[in-house]
Scaffold this motif. Structure first.
Motif, PDB file in Angstrom:
ATOM      1  N   PRO A 101     -66.350 -39.910  21.001  1.00 24.13           N
ATOM      2  CA  PRO A 101     -65.614 -38.976  21.857  1.00 24.13           C
ATOM      3  C   PRO A 101     -65.120 -37.795  21.019  1.00 24.13           C
ATOM      4  CG  PRO A 101     -64.827 -41.234  22.138  1.00 24.13           C
ATOM      5  CD  PRO A 101     -65.754 -41.239  20.979  1.00 24.13           C
ATOM      6  N   CYS A 102     -65.153 -36.624  21.595  1.00 26.68           N
ATOM      7  CA  CYS A 102     -64.681 -35.422  20.910  1.00 26.68           C
ATOM      8  C   CYS A 102     -63.157 -35.463  20.873  1.00 26.68           C
ATOM      9  CB  CYS A 102     -65.172 -34.182  21.648  1.00 26.68           C
ATOM     10  SG  CYS A 102     -64.789 -32.636  20.830  1.00 26.68           S
ATOM     11  N   ASP A 122     -61.464 -32.887  23.229  1.00 24.21           N
ATOM     12  CA  ASP A 122     -61.885 -32.823  24.626  1.00 24.21           C
ATOM     13  C   ASP A 122     -62.420 -34.195  25.024  1.00 24.21           C
ATOM     14  OD1 ASP A 122     -63.009 -32.351  27.105  1.00 24.21           O
ATOM     15  OD2 ASP A 122     -64.229 -30.649  26.455  1.00 24.21           O
ATOM     16  N   LYS A 123     -61.638 -34.954  25.754  1.00 19.25           N
ATOM     17  CA  LYS A 123     -62.001 -36.328  26.097  1.00 19.25           C
ATOM     18  C   LYS A 123     -63.263 -36.404  26.965  1.00 19.25           C
ATOM     19  CE  LYS A 123     -57.323 -38.229  25.846  1.00 19.25           C
ATOM     20  NZ  LYS A 123     -57.313 -38.439  24.454  1.00 19.25           N
ATOM     21  N   ARG A 124     -63.634 -35.304  27.618  1.00 16.91           N
ATOM     22  CA  ARG A 124     -64.844 -35.297  28.443  1.00 16.91           C
ATOM     23  C   ARG A 124     -66.101 -35.087  27.617  1.00 16.91           C
ATOM     24  NH1 ARG A 124     -64.144 -30.436  31.723  1.00 16.91           N
ATOM     25  NH2 ARG A 124     -62.981 -29.825  29.887  1.00 16.91           N
ATOM     26  N   ALA A 125     -65.950 -34.535  26.417  1.00 18.00           N
ATOM     27  CA  ALA A 125     -67.109 -34.186  25.590  1.00 18.00           C
ATOM     28  C   ALA A 125     -67.468 -35.307  24.619  1.00 18.00           C
ATOM     29  CB  ALA A 125     -66.811 -32.909  24.814  1.00 18.00           C
ATOM     30  N   ARG A 129     -70.948 -30.953  19.631  1.00 12.21           N
ATOM     31  CA  ARG A 129     -70.785 -31.477  20.981  1.00 12.21           C
ATOM     32  C   ARG A 129     -72.165 -31.519  21.628  1.00 12.21           C
ATOM     33  NH1 ARG A 129     -67.120 -28.648  24.737  1.00 12.21           N
ATOM     34  NH2 ARG A 129     -68.579 -26.991  24.284  1.00 12.21           N
TER      35      ARG A 129
END
Length: 187
Positions: free
Chosen positions: A113-114, A117-120, A81
């Motif tokens: 995209p991770c 975790d969609k934010r990471a 990440r």
């Protein structure tokens, strides 16, 4: 250090023996204002020269200083990440974002995209970067040889020991400043 002047309207002449820091055994005089911190002044000079040489060597393989450190982590640990790379390399988010963007543009990393975790953002080395690994290792070997020169194995071990202690002391100073609420910035 006495200041002689050249024919140029009072400009200080170059120190005898060549430009300070240009090599050939020339040492940079410690300014009076830095005499209370000769080790700190030496660290600054050594770090500046080390980074300059690293930059010259890395340019030959298409990288800038610091980018190879990101690649080393990715080669060693696999996809990471972006936030984890920030922590691993003691960087800041903005600097890491720029570094990753440049590496991606050069074709050495891919961002996705991770999954958990969609934010990471997950950063992974590409096949092209794997071919770069040998070149980076060669550059680091040359940098190490340039830095250590003709030091004996014992002297190299002593340098590593002393640098480790300096790093511990500085890390403790940062931690103490952080815990006391004193703002500190590593760069």
């Amino acid at each position: 250090m006495s200041r002689s002047t050249s024919g140029d309207a009072g400009c200080p002449a170059e120190a005898e023996g060549g430009a300070a820091g240009a090599g050939g055994g020339v040492t940079v005089p410690v300014p009076a204002s830095a005499r209370t911190g000769p080790i700190s002044h030496a660290i600054f000079r050594v770090a500046r020269l080390h980074r300059m040489i690293a930059g010259q060597l890395l340019r030959g393989v298409g990288l800038h200083p610091g980018q190879e450190l990101v690649m080393m982590q990715l080669w060693e640990l696999g996809p990471q990440r972006q936030a984890d790379l920030v922590r691993l390399l003691d960087s800041d988010a903005a600097t890491m974002t720029r570094t990753i963007q440049r590496l991606e543009h050069a074709g050495f990393v891919r961002r996705t995209p991770c999954p958990g975790d969609k934010r990471a953002v997950l950063v992974e080395p590409t096949a092209a970067s794997r071919a770069l690994r040998h070149e980076v290792e060669r550059v680091w070997t040359a940098l190490e040889e340039g830095a250590t020169g003709d030091l004996s194995d014992g002297e190299r071990a002593e340098v590593l020991r002393a640098l480790g202690r300096l790093e511990e002391n500085l890390a403790r100073t940062v931690a103490e400043a952080s815990s006391s609420g004193v703002a500190s910035s590593p760069s």
